[in-house]
Design an enzyme around this catalytic site. Structure first.
Site, PDB file in Angstrom:
ATOM      1  N   TYR A  51       3.270   9.757   0.918  1.00  0.00           N
ATOM      2  CA  TYR A  51       4.667   8.815   2.337  1.00  0.00           C
ATOM      3  C   TYR A  51       5.477   9.990   1.276  1.00  0.00           C
ATOM      4  O   TYR A  51       6.365   9.796   2.360  1.00  0.00           O
ATOM      5  CB  TYR A  51       3.856   7.637   1.946  1.00  0.00           C
ATOM      6  CG  TYR A  51       2.331   7.155   2.162  1.00  0.00           C
ATOM      7  CD1 TYR A  51       1.483   8.179   3.375  1.00  0.00           C
ATOM      8  CD2 TYR A  51       2.455   5.983   1.839  1.00  0.00           C
ATOM      9  CE1 TYR A  51       0.317   7.898   3.289  1.00  0.00           C
ATOM     10  CE2 TYR A  51       1.243   5.400   1.932  1.00  0.00           C
ATOM     11  CZ  TYR A  51       0.125   6.613   3.170  1.00  0.00           C
ATOM     12  OH  TYR A  51      -0.741   5.842   2.918  1.00  0.00           O
ATOM     13  N   ASP A  73       0.932  -0.782   0.191  1.00  0.00           N
ATOM     14  CA  ASP A  73      -0.296   0.505  -0.247  1.00  0.00           C
ATOM     15  C   ASP A  73       0.500   1.160  -0.147  1.00  0.00           C
ATOM     16  O   ASP A  73       2.140   1.219   0.940  1.00  0.00           O
ATOM     17  CB  ASP A  73      -0.702  -0.311   1.160  1.00  0.00           C
ATOM     18  CG  ASP A  73      -1.889   1.089   1.198  1.00  0.00           C
ATOM     19  OD1 ASP A  73      -2.448   1.107   0.128  1.00  0.00           O
ATOM     20  OD2 ASP A  73      -1.722   2.154   1.412  1.00  0.00           O
ATOM     21  N   HIS A 115      -7.704   9.833  -2.467  1.00  0.00           N
ATOM     22  CA  HIS A 115      -6.783   9.783  -0.669  1.00  0.00           C
ATOM     23  C   HIS A 115      -7.502  10.063  -0.058  1.00  0.00           C
ATOM     24  O   HIS A 115      -8.202   9.429   1.665  1.00  0.00           O
ATOM     25  CB  HIS A 115      -5.051  10.191  -0.550  1.00  0.00           C
ATOM     26  CG  HIS A 115      -4.220   9.712   0.245  1.00  0.00           C
ATOM     27  ND1 HIS A 115      -3.460  10.023   0.165  1.00  0.00           N
ATOM     28  CD2 HIS A 115      -4.990   9.399   1.540  1.00  0.00           C
ATOM     29  CE1 HIS A 115      -2.766   8.798   1.206  1.00  0.00           C
ATOM     30  NE2 HIS A 115      -3.348   8.721   1.924  1.00  0.00           N
ATOM     31  N   LYS A 133      -2.319   6.783  -3.834  1.00  0.00           N
ATOM     32  CA  LYS A 133      -3.083   7.428  -3.720  1.00  0.00           C
ATOM     33  C   LYS A 133      -2.960   8.653  -4.140  1.00  0.00           C
ATOM     34  O   LYS A 133      -1.848   9.042  -4.354  1.00  0.00           O
ATOM     35  CB  LYS A 133      -3.417   7.193  -2.182  1.00  0.00           C
ATOM     36  CG  LYS A 133      -3.126   6.017  -1.778  1.00  0.00           C
ATOM     37  CD  LYS A 133      -3.769   6.147  -0.325  1.00  0.00           C
ATOM     38  CE  LYS A 133      -3.758   4.806   0.839  1.00  0.00           C
ATOM     39  NZ  LYS A 133      -2.207   4.547   0.952  1.00  0.00           N
TER      40      LYS A 133
HETATM   41  P1  NDP Z   1      -0.628   0.550  11.661  1.00  0.00           P
HETATM   42  O1  NDP Z   1      -1.099   0.326  12.626  1.00  0.00           O
HETATM   43  O2  NDP Z   1      -0.032  -0.214  11.330  1.00  0.00           O
HETATM   44  O3  NDP Z   1       0.633   0.470  13.184  1.00  0.00           O
HETATM   45  C1  NDP Z   1       2.063   0.907  11.948  1.00  0.00           C
HETATM   46  C2  NDP Z   1       2.577   0.962  13.667  1.00  0.00           C
HETATM   47  O4  NDP Z   1       3.043  -0.593  15.185  1.00  0.00           O
HETATM   48  C3  NDP Z   1       4.487   1.173  13.673  1.00  0.00           C
HETATM   49  O5  NDP Z   1       4.373   1.869  14.277  1.00  0.00           O
HETATM   50  C4  NDP Z   1       4.814  -0.098  13.559  1.00  0.00           C
HETATM   51  O6  NDP Z   1       5.914   0.154  14.299  1.00  0.00           O
HETATM   52  C5  NDP Z   1       4.532  -0.870  14.856  1.00  0.00           C
HETATM   53  N1  NDP Z   1       3.911  -2.438  14.414  1.00  0.00           N
HETATM   54  C6  NDP Z   1       3.924  -3.194  13.277  1.00  0.00           C
HETATM   55  N2  NDP Z   1       3.517  -4.239  13.484  1.00  0.00           N
HETATM   56  C7  NDP Z   1       3.678  -4.537  15.281  1.00  0.00           C
HETATM   57  C8  NDP Z   1       3.958  -5.892  15.879  1.00  0.00           C
HETATM   58  N3  NDP Z   1       3.733  -7.106  15.287  1.00  0.00           N
HETATM   59  N4  NDP Z   1       4.337  -5.181  17.612  1.00  0.00           N
HETATM   60  C9  NDP Z   1       3.922  -3.909  18.345  1.00  0.00           C
HETATM   61  N5  NDP Z   1       3.953  -2.785  16.587  1.00  0.00           N
HETATM   62  C10 NDP Z   1       3.949  -3.307  15.109  1.00  0.00           C
HETATM   63  O7  NDP Z   1      -0.727   2.392  11.337  1.00  0.00           O
HETATM   64  P2  NDP Z   1      -1.059   2.857  10.408  1.00  0.00           P
HETATM   65  O8  NDP Z   1      -0.937   3.847  10.406  1.00  0.00           O
HETATM   66  O9  NDP Z   1       0.488   3.308   9.589  1.00  0.00           O
HETATM   67  O10 NDP Z   1      -1.767   2.318   9.122  1.00  0.00           O
HETATM   68  C11 NDP Z   1      -0.326   1.490   8.604  1.00  0.00           C
HETATM   69  C12 NDP Z   1      -0.709   1.686   7.220  1.00  0.00           C
HETATM   70  O11 NDP Z   1      -2.000   1.713   6.468  1.00  0.00           O
HETATM   71  C13 NDP Z   1      -0.374   2.922   6.735  1.00  0.00           C
HETATM   72  O12 NDP Z   1       1.469   2.707   6.055  1.00  0.00           O
HETATM   73  C14 NDP Z   1      -0.682   3.216   5.143  1.00  0.00           C
HETATM   74  O13 NDP Z   1      -0.083   2.931   4.045  1.00  0.00           O
HETATM   75  C15 NDP Z   1      -1.907   2.838   5.838  1.00  0.00           C
HETATM   76  N6  NDP Z   1      -3.037   4.121   5.848  1.00  0.00           N
HETATM   77  C16 NDP Z   1      -3.467   5.153   5.149  1.00  0.00           C
HETATM   78  C17 NDP Z   1      -4.391   6.217   5.242  1.00  0.00           C
HETATM   79  C18 NDP Z   1      -5.594   6.633   4.469  1.00  0.00           C
HETATM   80  O14 NDP Z   1      -5.665   8.069   4.811  1.00  0.00           O
HETATM   81  N7  NDP Z   1      -5.729   5.874   3.715  1.00  0.00           N
HETATM   82  C19 NDP Z   1      -4.148   6.428   6.642  1.00  0.00           C
HETATM   83  C20 NDP Z   1      -3.247   6.202   7.645  1.00  0.00           C
HETATM   84  C21 NDP Z   1      -2.375   4.894   6.842  1.00  0.00           C
HETATM   85  P3  NDP Z   1       7.077  -0.925  12.816  1.00  0.00           P
HETATM   86  O15 NDP Z   1       7.296   0.074  11.973  1.00  0.00           O
HETATM   87  O16 NDP Z   1       8.993  -0.602  14.221  1.00  0.00           O
HETATM   88  O17 NDP Z   1       6.646  -1.780  13.515  1.00  0.00           O
END
Ligand code: NDP
Length: 323
Positions: free
Chosen positions: A63, A58, A124, A91
């Site tokens: 980004y 995604d 988006h 997006k």
């Molecule tokens: P997530 O809910 O995916 O959480 C990400 C966080 O969780 C990071 O800090 C990551 O750290 C940590 N993490 C990942 N896996 C684990 C695990 N197994 N255990 C503990 N911690 C974990 O958040 P996002 O807000 O990033 O959402 C995911 C994706 O959705 C985005 O990256 C983006 O691609 C999309 N998105 C789309 C939006 C929209 O408007 N359409 C808005 C927001 C997000 P680390 O990297 O250190 O593992």
């Protein structure tokens, strides 16, 4: 075949993909790339695709890392991954959300990603921001959003076979209703925030009724919340011998929703894929769904509420009451 092996096989085959209204399949799990630093996202994409069996990445122009994602994709292709076997979403950003700018914005994205087409291109946010707008915007920088003008240009991307599917993100049921009654090509997907602390039940029901697939963003509660430590999550994880992350992802897939957890850590990218060999019981699904309060992590205030304005009123109107 032993019963547990048979279950593992059935769960994996049934739930690895969802079918979109176009007939194309979207993987149930993908890798999110928001806040993934350019210098680590390349390896994260390669690792996910080549070593962990991910099929969906995604992405988004905003980004700021689509070139590096593209490098990771190229490394994966060089390692034998086939373009037609993976699913790439990107997006359209809100500063290009006028009909005349859409093709140009799309071309930048596919060029950065090093691709000829994307599997899914999303609007988006239903927001049109002036190109020089600050964050948060100033008064007058949030411009009227021309839903149908934007959508006609999105439809052309499908007609020209540049996007296999088109969809939206952060659309409410009301905004979708307007789009559905006026469009030629219906949106395949609505990508929205969803996790047990923001179930978004009514919107999910609306989307299911209208054959719009939902992809959940921020499935783990994003980087700014403590959802992983909610007792409903940790107790279920302990009971099933799974991690909190695996439970949160599995909860979404069992609701018929695909999801895109972000991680830059090789270990956690691998962990987040381990969601196809177990099921959460109805009782535990309900327990996870009982988390309170229900609250958006990402209501978008920094995108559309000018400083000094009534944030609550603007957000309530923007989300058509879904807040
Ligand atoms: P997530 O809910 O995916 O959480 C990400 C966080 O969780 C990071 O800090 C990551 O750290 C940590 N993490 C990942 N896996 C684990 C695990 N197994 N255990 C503990 N911690 C974990 O958040 P996002 O807000 O990033 O959402 C995911 C994706 O959705 C985005 O990256 C983006 O691609 C999309 N998105 C789309 C939006 C929209 O408007 N359409 C808005 C927001 C997000 P680390 O990297 O250190 O593992």
């Amino acid at each position: 075949m032993a019963q547990s092996q048979q279950l593992k096989k059935d769960v994996a085959v049934e739930e690895a993909y969802f079918t979109l209204r176009s007939g194309n399949h979207i993987p149930a799990l993908g890798l999110g790339t928001w806040k993934a630093e350019p210098n680590v996202v390349r390896d994260a994409v390669y690792h996910a695709l080549v070593e962990c069996g991910y099929k969906h990445i995604d992405c988004a122009h905003i980004y700021g890392n689509e070139k590096e994602v593209g490098e990771g994709l190229q490394m994966a292709f060089d390692a034998g991954i086939k373009r037609e076997d993976i699913f790439i979403t990107s997006k359209l950003w809100i500063k290009s959300c006028i009909p005349e700018k859409i093709r140009e914005a799309f071309d930048v994205t596919v060029s950065d990603l090093g691709l000829k087409y994307v599997d899914l291109y999303l609007v988006h946010w239903p927001i049109n921001l002036a190109p020089d707008a600050s964050s948060p915007p100033k008064k007058g920088q949030v411009l009227p959003f021309d839903t149908m003008g934007v959508w006609r240009e999105m439809e052309k991307l499908v007609e020209q076979k540049l996007a296999r599917d088109i969809g939206v993100s952060n659309f409410t049921a009301k905004k979708l209703e307007h789009l559905l009654s006026n469009c030629t090509i219906k949106p395949s997907v609505n990508q929205v925030e969803m996790h047990p602390a923001w179930r978004n039940d009514n919107l999910l029901e609306f989307c299911k009724k209208n054959n719009i697939h939902v992809t959940a963003y921020s499935p783990l509660g994003s980087s700014s919340t403590d959802l992983m430590h909610a007792h409903e999550v940790t107790e279920t994880a302990e009971k099933l011998g799974k991690t909190p992350g695996e439970i949160l992802i599995r909860w979404l897939i069992q609701r018929g929703v695909s999801t895109i957890p972000k991680s830059s850590s090789k270990e956690r990218i691998k962990e987040n894929m381990r969601v196809f060999d177990f099921k959460i019981s109805d009782e535990d699904m309900q327990k996870l769904s009982s988390i309170s309060p229900q609250k958006r992590v990402n209501p978008g205030a920094e995108l559309l509420v000018p400083e000094g304005e009534d944030e609550e009123a603007i957000l309530r109107e923007f989300w058509d009451g879904e807040i």
